[in-house]
Motif scaffolding. Structure first.
Motif, PDB file in Angstrom:
ATOM      1  N   GLU A   1     -17.975 -80.409 -77.977  1.00 31.58           N
ATOM      2  CA  GLU A   1     -16.740 -81.070 -78.401  1.00 31.58           C
ATOM      3  C   GLU A   1     -15.794 -81.242 -77.216  1.00 31.58           C
ATOM      4  O   GLU A   1     -15.147 -82.279 -77.077  1.00 31.58           O
ATOM      5  CB  GLU A   1     -16.069 -80.261 -79.515  1.00 31.58           C
ATOM      6  N   ILE A   2     -15.718 -80.261 -76.345  1.00 27.68           N
ATOM      7  CA  ILE A   2     -14.870 -80.377 -75.151  1.00 27.68           C
ATOM      8  C   ILE A   2     -15.417 -81.468 -74.228  1.00 27.68           C
ATOM      9  O   ILE A   2     -14.655 -82.255 -73.664  1.00 27.68           O
ATOM     10  CB  ILE A   2     -14.770 -79.013 -74.432  1.00 27.68           C
ATOM     11  N   VAL A   3     -16.724 -81.546 -74.088  1.00 28.62           N
ATOM     12  CA  VAL A   3     -17.335 -82.585 -73.254  1.00 28.62           C
ATOM     13  C   VAL A   3     -17.033 -83.959 -73.827  1.00 28.62           C
ATOM     14  O   VAL A   3     -16.707 -84.893 -73.084  1.00 28.62           O
ATOM     15  CB  VAL A   3     -18.862 -82.362 -73.123  1.00 28.62           C
TER      16      VAL A   3
ATOM     17  N   PHE B   1     -16.140 -64.177 -76.542  1.00 23.24           N
ATOM     18  CA  PHE B   1     -14.909 -63.662 -77.133  1.00 23.24           C
ATOM     19  C   PHE B   1     -13.749 -64.645 -77.021  1.00 23.24           C
ATOM     20  O   PHE B   1     -12.673 -64.371 -77.523  1.00 23.24           O
ATOM     21  CB  PHE B   1     -14.523 -62.343 -76.464  1.00 23.24           C
ATOM     22  N   ALA B   2     -13.956 -65.781 -76.362  1.00 16.75           N
ATOM     23  CA  ALA B   2     -12.878 -66.748 -76.169  1.00 16.75           C
ATOM     24  C   ALA B   2     -12.773 -67.679 -77.367  1.00 16.75           C
ATOM     25  O   ALA B   2     -13.786 -68.079 -77.941  1.00 16.75           O
ATOM     26  CB  ALA B   2     -13.143 -67.561 -74.907  1.00 16.75           C
ATOM     27  N   ASP B   3     -11.546 -68.014 -77.734  1.00 15.89           N
ATOM     28  CA  ASP B   3     -11.383 -69.011 -78.787  1.00 15.89           C
ATOM     29  C   ASP B   3     -11.472 -70.406 -78.178  1.00 15.89           C
ATOM     30  O   ASP B   3     -11.656 -70.559 -76.975  1.00 15.89           O
ATOM     31  CB  ASP B   3     -10.077 -68.797 -79.561  1.00 15.89           C
ATOM     32  N   PHE B   4     -11.358 -71.430 -79.010  1.00 16.00           N
ATOM     33  CA  PHE B   4     -11.562 -72.798 -78.561  1.00 16.00           C
ATOM     34  C   PHE B   4     -10.557 -73.202 -77.481  1.00 16.00           C
ATOM     35  O   PHE B   4     -10.928 -73.835 -76.488  1.00 16.00           O
ATOM     36  CB  PHE B   4     -11.466 -73.758 -79.752  1.00 16.00           C
ATOM     37  N   ASN B   5      -9.288 -72.829 -77.639  1.00 12.72           N
ATOM     38  CA  ASN B   5      -8.271 -73.214 -76.658  1.00 12.72           C
ATOM     39  C   ASN B   5      -8.509 -72.570 -75.301  1.00 12.72           C
ATOM     40  O   ASN B   5      -8.331 -73.210 -74.267  1.00 12.72           O
ATOM     41  CB  ASN B   5      -6.872 -72.879 -77.176  1.00 12.72           C
TER      42      ASN B   5
END
Length: 110
Positions: A64-66, A89-93
């Motif tokens: 989705e980021i790409v 452990f990272a969220d989307f932001n």
């Protein structure tokens, strides 16, 4: 929504990883290989990161980021994105901010 070409063969991944430039971030590693081919992406999320559910969640977020970032790029070549264990452990932001910072560092976007 923009579409992009995806690497699927392991030989393509290993060629880019062997011959491309490497850029590091705490969440991601990218390998960049400049050539005259249209823009292509490859995503790697290893088994060390977690089970299939976790790996697929990370891949969905990266795709989705790409899709979003591809509109800012005027690059011809191949990019392989490798998720590190901390991306679990990272969220989307956080993942998106890490993605933008590593792409700016590599010069793929301005």
């Amino acid at each position: 929504m923009s579409s992009f070409n995806i690497l699927k063969k392991s030989g393509e991944f290993s060629y880019v990883m062997k011959n491309g430039l490497i850029f590091y971030h705490s969440l991601l590693i990218i390998y960049v290989l400049k050539n005259e081919l249209p823009l292509r992406f490859g995503l790697c999320v290893g088994r060390k990161i977690g089970n299939a559910v976790v790996r697929n969640r990370i891949k969905r977020r990266l795709r989705e980021i790409v899709r979003y970032i591809i509109s800012f790029m005027n690059f011809k070549g191949t990019v392989v994105i490798v998720a590190r264990a901390s991306s679990k452990f990272a969220d989307f932001n956080e993942l998106r901010e890490g993605f933008f910072s590593i792409f700016k560092k590599s010069g793929l976007i301005d």
